[in-house]
Design a protein around this motif. Structure first.
Motif, PDB file in Angstrom:
ATOM      1  N   ASP A  13      -0.390   2.572   4.136  1.00 46.98           N
ATOM      2  CA  ASP A  13       1.049   2.365   3.920  1.00 46.98           C
ATOM      3  C   ASP A  13       1.242   2.422   2.405  1.00 46.98           C
ATOM      4  O   ASP A  13       0.799   1.520   1.687  1.00 46.98           O
ATOM      5  CB  ASP A  13       1.419   0.988   4.504  1.00 46.98           C
ATOM      6  CG  ASP A  13       2.881   0.647   4.302  1.00 46.98           C
ATOM      7  OD1 ASP A  13       3.658   1.526   3.871  1.00 46.98           O
ATOM      8  OD2 ASP A  13       3.252  -0.520   4.583  1.00 46.98           O
ATOM      9  N   TYR A  46       5.460  -6.375  -8.027  1.00 51.11           N
ATOM     10  CA  TYR A  46       5.337  -7.769  -7.601  1.00 51.11           C
ATOM     11  C   TYR A  46       4.274  -8.464  -8.423  1.00 51.11           C
ATOM     12  O   TYR A  46       3.331  -7.840  -8.896  1.00 51.11           O
ATOM     13  CB  TYR A  46       4.903  -7.837  -6.128  1.00 51.11           C
ATOM     14  CG  TYR A  46       5.798  -7.048  -5.212  1.00 51.11           C
ATOM     15  CD1 TYR A  46       7.072  -7.507  -4.884  1.00 51.11           C
ATOM     16  CD2 TYR A  46       5.382  -5.828  -4.694  1.00 51.11           C
ATOM     17  CE1 TYR A  46       7.906  -6.773  -4.056  1.00 51.11           C
ATOM     18  CE2 TYR A  46       6.208  -5.082  -3.862  1.00 51.11           C
ATOM     19  CZ  TYR A  46       7.468  -5.558  -3.551  1.00 51.11           C
ATOM     20  OH  TYR A  46       8.292  -4.822  -2.746  1.00 51.11           O
ATOM     21  N   HIS A  50       3.703  -6.389   8.385  1.00 51.42           N
ATOM     22  CA  HIS A  50       2.618  -5.827   9.201  1.00 51.42           C
ATOM     23  C   HIS A  50       2.197  -6.841  10.260  1.00 51.42           C
ATOM     24  O   HIS A  50       1.953  -6.476  11.416  1.00 51.42           O
ATOM     25  CB  HIS A  50       1.403  -5.475   8.334  1.00 51.42           C
ATOM     26  CG  HIS A  50       1.640  -4.322   7.387  1.00 51.42           C
ATOM     27  ND1 HIS A  50       0.846  -4.085   6.293  1.00 51.42           N
ATOM     28  CD2 HIS A  50       2.584  -3.351   7.374  1.00 51.42           C
ATOM     29  CE1 HIS A  50       1.273  -3.016   5.648  1.00 51.42           C
ATOM     30  NE2 HIS A  50       2.346  -2.557   6.278  1.00 51.42           N
ATOM     31  N   ARG A  66      16.678   5.252   5.058  1.00 50.37           N
ATOM     32  CA  ARG A  66      15.615   5.110   6.047  1.00 50.37           C
ATOM     33  C   ARG A  66      14.884   6.438   6.250  1.00 50.37           C
ATOM     34  O   ARG A  66      15.138   7.183   7.211  1.00 50.37           O
ATOM     35  CB  ARG A  66      16.156   4.596   7.413  1.00 50.37           C
ATOM     36  CG  ARG A  66      17.052   3.385   7.325  1.00 50.37           C
ATOM     37  CD  ARG A  66      16.403   2.222   6.584  1.00 50.37           C
ATOM     38  NE  ARG A  66      15.122   1.844   7.166  1.00 50.37           N
ATOM     39  CZ  ARG A  66      14.028   1.624   6.407  1.00 50.37           C
ATOM     40  NH1 ARG A  66      14.050   1.731   5.095  1.00 50.37           N
ATOM     41  NH2 ARG A  66      12.910   1.282   6.997  1.00 50.37           N
ATOM     42  N   MET A 124       8.186   1.438   7.839  1.00 52.16           N
ATOM     43  CA  MET A 124       8.199   0.412   8.888  1.00 52.16           C
ATOM     44  C   MET A 124       8.293   1.067  10.259  1.00 52.16           C
ATOM     45  O   MET A 124       7.601   0.678  11.197  1.00 52.16           O
ATOM     46  CB  MET A 124       9.386  -0.536   8.695  1.00 52.16           C
ATOM     47  CG  MET A 124       9.214  -1.505   7.549  1.00 52.16           C
ATOM     48  SD  MET A 124       7.942  -2.736   7.892  1.00 52.16           S
ATOM     49  CE  MET A 124       8.825  -3.785   9.020  1.00 52.16           C
ATOM     50  N   THR A 165       7.006   6.612   1.821  1.00 47.50           N
ATOM     51  CA  THR A 165       8.423   6.318   2.042  1.00 47.50           C
ATOM     52  C   THR A 165       9.257   6.737   0.832  1.00 47.50           C
ATOM     53  O   THR A 165       8.802   6.644  -0.310  1.00 47.50           O
ATOM     54  CB  THR A 165       8.636   4.812   2.315  1.00 47.50           C
ATOM     55  OG1 THR A 165      10.050   4.546   2.304  1.00 47.50           O
ATOM     56  CG2 THR A 165       7.974   3.918   1.269  1.00 47.50           C
ATOM     57  N   VAL A 203      -2.511  -1.351   1.756  1.00 47.72           N
ATOM     58  CA  VAL A 203      -1.424  -1.015   0.821  1.00 47.72           C
ATOM     59  C   VAL A 203      -1.986  -1.092  -0.595  1.00 47.72           C
ATOM     60  O   VAL A 203      -2.432  -2.153  -1.033  1.00 47.72           O
ATOM     61  CB  VAL A 203      -0.249  -2.019   0.953  1.00 47.72           C
ATOM     62  CG1 VAL A 203       0.916  -1.594   0.060  1.00 47.72           C
ATOM     63  CG2 VAL A 203       0.208  -2.157   2.393  1.00 47.72           C
ATOM     64  N   PRO A 262       3.936   2.799  -0.286  1.00 47.24           N
ATOM     65  CA  PRO A 262       5.254   2.899  -0.932  1.00 47.24           C
ATOM     66  C   PRO A 262       5.214   2.952  -2.452  1.00 47.24           C
ATOM     67  O   PRO A 262       6.170   3.381  -3.079  1.00 47.24           O
ATOM     68  CB  PRO A 262       5.970   1.611  -0.501  1.00 47.24           C
ATOM     69  CG  PRO A 262       5.132   0.989   0.558  1.00 47.24           C
ATOM     70  CD  PRO A 262       3.743   1.483   0.339  1.00 47.24           C
ATOM     71  N   TYR A 263       4.096   2.469  -3.053  1.00 44.41           N
ATOM     72  CA  TYR A 263       4.147   2.178  -4.496  1.00 44.41           C
ATOM     73  C   TYR A 263       3.266   3.081  -5.349  1.00 44.41           C
ATOM     74  O   TYR A 263       2.979   2.742  -6.498  1.00 44.41           O
ATOM     75  CB  TYR A 263       3.767   0.699  -4.724  1.00 44.41           C
ATOM     76  CG  TYR A 263       4.655  -0.229  -3.948  1.00 44.41           C
ATOM     77  CD1 TYR A 263       5.999  -0.372  -4.293  1.00 44.41           C
ATOM     78  CD2 TYR A 263       4.189  -0.914  -2.831  1.00 44.41           C
ATOM     79  CE1 TYR A 263       6.838  -1.192  -3.564  1.00 44.41           C
ATOM     80  CE2 TYR A 263       5.027  -1.737  -2.087  1.00 44.41           C
ATOM     81  CZ  TYR A 263       6.349  -1.866  -2.456  1.00 44.41           C
ATOM     82  OH  TYR A 263       7.181  -2.675  -1.726  1.00 44.41           O
ATOM     83  N   ASN A 272       1.444  -4.877  -2.050  1.00 46.74           N
ATOM     84  CA  ASN A 272       2.499  -5.869  -1.914  1.00 46.74           C
ATOM     85  C   ASN A 272       1.835  -6.983  -1.128  1.00 46.74           C
ATOM     86  O   ASN A 272       1.443  -6.733   0.016  1.00 46.74           O
ATOM     87  CB  ASN A 272       3.681  -5.269  -1.125  1.00 46.74           C
ATOM     88  CG  ASN A 272       4.803  -6.252  -0.914  1.00 46.74           C
ATOM     89  OD1 ASN A 272       4.717  -7.380  -1.360  1.00 46.74           O
ATOM     90  ND2 ASN A 272       5.848  -5.822  -0.222  1.00 46.74           N
TER      91      ASN A 272
HETATM   92  C1  LIG Z   1       4.014  -2.430   1.946  1.00 51.79           C
HETATM   93  C2  LIG Z   1       5.342  -2.034   2.417  1.00 51.79           C
HETATM   94  N1  LIG Z   1       5.460  -1.253   3.500  1.00 51.79           N
HETATM   95  C3  LIG Z   1       6.669  -0.862   3.949  1.00 51.79           C
HETATM   96  C4  LIG Z   1       7.813  -1.273   3.335  1.00 51.79           C
HETATM   97  C5  LIG Z   1       9.116  -0.821   3.896  1.00 51.79           C
HETATM   98  O1  LIG Z   1       9.184   0.555   3.776  1.00 51.79           O
HETATM   99  P1  LIG Z   1      10.378   1.400   4.429  1.00 51.79           P
HETATM  100  O2  LIG Z   1      11.633   1.070   3.708  1.00 51.79           O
HETATM  101  O3  LIG Z   1       9.934   2.799   4.237  1.00 51.79           O
HETATM  102  O4  LIG Z   1      10.428   1.030   5.878  1.00 51.79           O
HETATM  103  C6  LIG Z   1       7.754  -2.093   2.207  1.00 51.79           C
HETATM  104  C7  LIG Z   1       8.989  -2.588   1.559  1.00 51.79           C
HETATM  105  O5  LIG Z   1       9.002  -3.507   0.793  1.00 51.79           O
HETATM  106  C8  LIG Z   1       6.484  -2.470   1.732  1.00 51.79           C
HETATM  107  O6  LIG Z   1       6.350  -3.230   0.656  1.00 51.79           O
END
Ligand SMILES: Cc1ncc(COP(=O)(O)O)c(C=O)c1O
Length: 335
Positions: A148, A270, A73, A191, A46, A180, A116, A150-151, A120
């Motif tokens: 982005d 999800y 976003h 963080r 984020m 992340t 992403v 994360p997954y 998500n």
């Molecule tokens: C697509 C996406 N981006 C960023 C984040 C948040 O990431 P971070 O904790 O690294 O800020 C999330 C958290 O759910 C997410 O799903």
């Protein structure tokens, strides 16, 4: 190291962490990056995205994001004076990318596409072919691509499908890749994340980063060093646990076809079912579920206009919680 733990770090992060990140990125993508010129340690994706949007967006500029896409976003783009452009995904095609639709959305104001995968809220993993085509379109229109990510470690039987667009060497000048520690290392409270980006972008991002947080907390970076260097098989374990939960939530969804239909998620944690029970909108539906059944879901409208009449369920909770929630849903919506 211990005497320094309470001190500022360099604005772009601890050199030893950046070195490890650069090496890891090279192993994962085949693309060599320079820890000083391309790598930046962030306080999570984020924060990294926030810095990127500050740099990329002038008032009125447009950023294309999938619809449905990650709700934050939208907020971040708006906070930076930009306009989120919703790129509609089609549920009947399993939430895959609509590449013909993409070109039509690009205007002189478009600066970047944010992506992403696994997604998500839908859990969709976009294919290599789709992503490469997206890369070509971005190249034709001189756009940045913000990944982005994360997954990436939660892909279950679909791990072969995952493709990292940051591995395409022709695109390195226009791709910012964000990882992340929040999900894969269960470190959301620390963080911590990192970004790999073109040098020109890093120079600008550093200014925003410095003006907003100075540096990512050193203590989190030291924890990140341990996370990336200590031997651990926790990822396999996480994935196995999540895979079981995914099967369970799908089984439970299969038992309430009068309430929801859904596309089985390929990755992330999800599922994004469509509401087929009688309802007004996803917000009122989610509120009703919370009040009458004490089950918390996110209204699909939070993820863009295409998300309306859906809800997002997160299966990053224990199996008995999923079971209890669905017992209550079944009670609330008897056949
Ligand atoms: C697509 C996406 N981006 C960023 C984040 C948040 O990431 P971070 O904790 O690294 O800020 C999330 C958290 O759910 C997410 O799903």
């Amino acid at each position: 190291m211990l005497t320094l733990i309470g001190k500022y770090a360099l604005p772009d992060g601890l050199p030893e962490l950046r070195r490890i990140v650069a090496e890891r990125h090279r192993l994962e993508t085949g693309v060599a990056t320079d820890p000083d010129r391309h790598v930046m340690i962030t306080a999570g994706n984020m924060q990294g995205l926030n810095a990127l949007f500050h740099v990329l967006i002038d008032p009125g500029d447009e950023i294309i994001m999938t619809d449905p896409g990650f709700a934050s976003h939208t907020q971040q783009i708006r906070l930076c004076g930009g306009k989120p452009i919703h790129w509609k995904m089609h549920e009947e095609e399993g939430w895959s990318l609509d590449l013909d639709g993409l070109s039509e959305l690009i205007t002189v104001h478009t600066k970047a596409i944010v992506l992403v995968s696994p997604s998500n809220p839908t859990g969709k993993i976009f294919t290599e072919t789709e992503l490469r085509r997206l890369g070509e379109i971005a190249q034709d229109h001189d756009l940045f691509i913000l990944l982005d990510d994360p997954y990436r470690h939660f892909t279950y039987e679909n791990s072969e499908k995952y493709f990292n667009l940051a591995s395409v060497s022709e695109l390195v000048d226009r791709v910012a890749y964000l990882f992340t520690f929040s999900k894969a290392h269960a470190m959301s409270g620390w963080r911590l994340g990192y970004m790999i980006m073109p040098e020109s972008l890093k120079r600008q991002v550093l200014k925003v980063h410095d003006a907003t947080i100075i540096c990512t907390p050193r203590i989190s970076q030291v924890a990140g060093l341990a996370a990336l260097t200590e031997q651990s098989d926790h990822l396999l374990e996480f994935e196995q646990i999540l895979a079981e939960r995914r099967e369970l939530i799908c089984e439970r969804l299969d038992r309430v076809p009068h309430v929801f239909t859904y596309v089985k998620p390929e990755g992330a944690y999800y599922v994004f079912p469509k509401i087929v029970a009688e309802h007004d909108d996803s917000y009122k539906f989610a509120l009703d579920l919370l009040e009458s059944a004490r089950v918390s879901v996110t209204p699909g409208s939070a993820f863009g206009p295409t998300g309306e009449h859906h809800v997002r369920m997160a299966y990053c909770v224990p199996k008995d919680m999923i079971d209890k929630a669905f017992d209550r849903i079944e009670k609330r919506f008897p056949v």
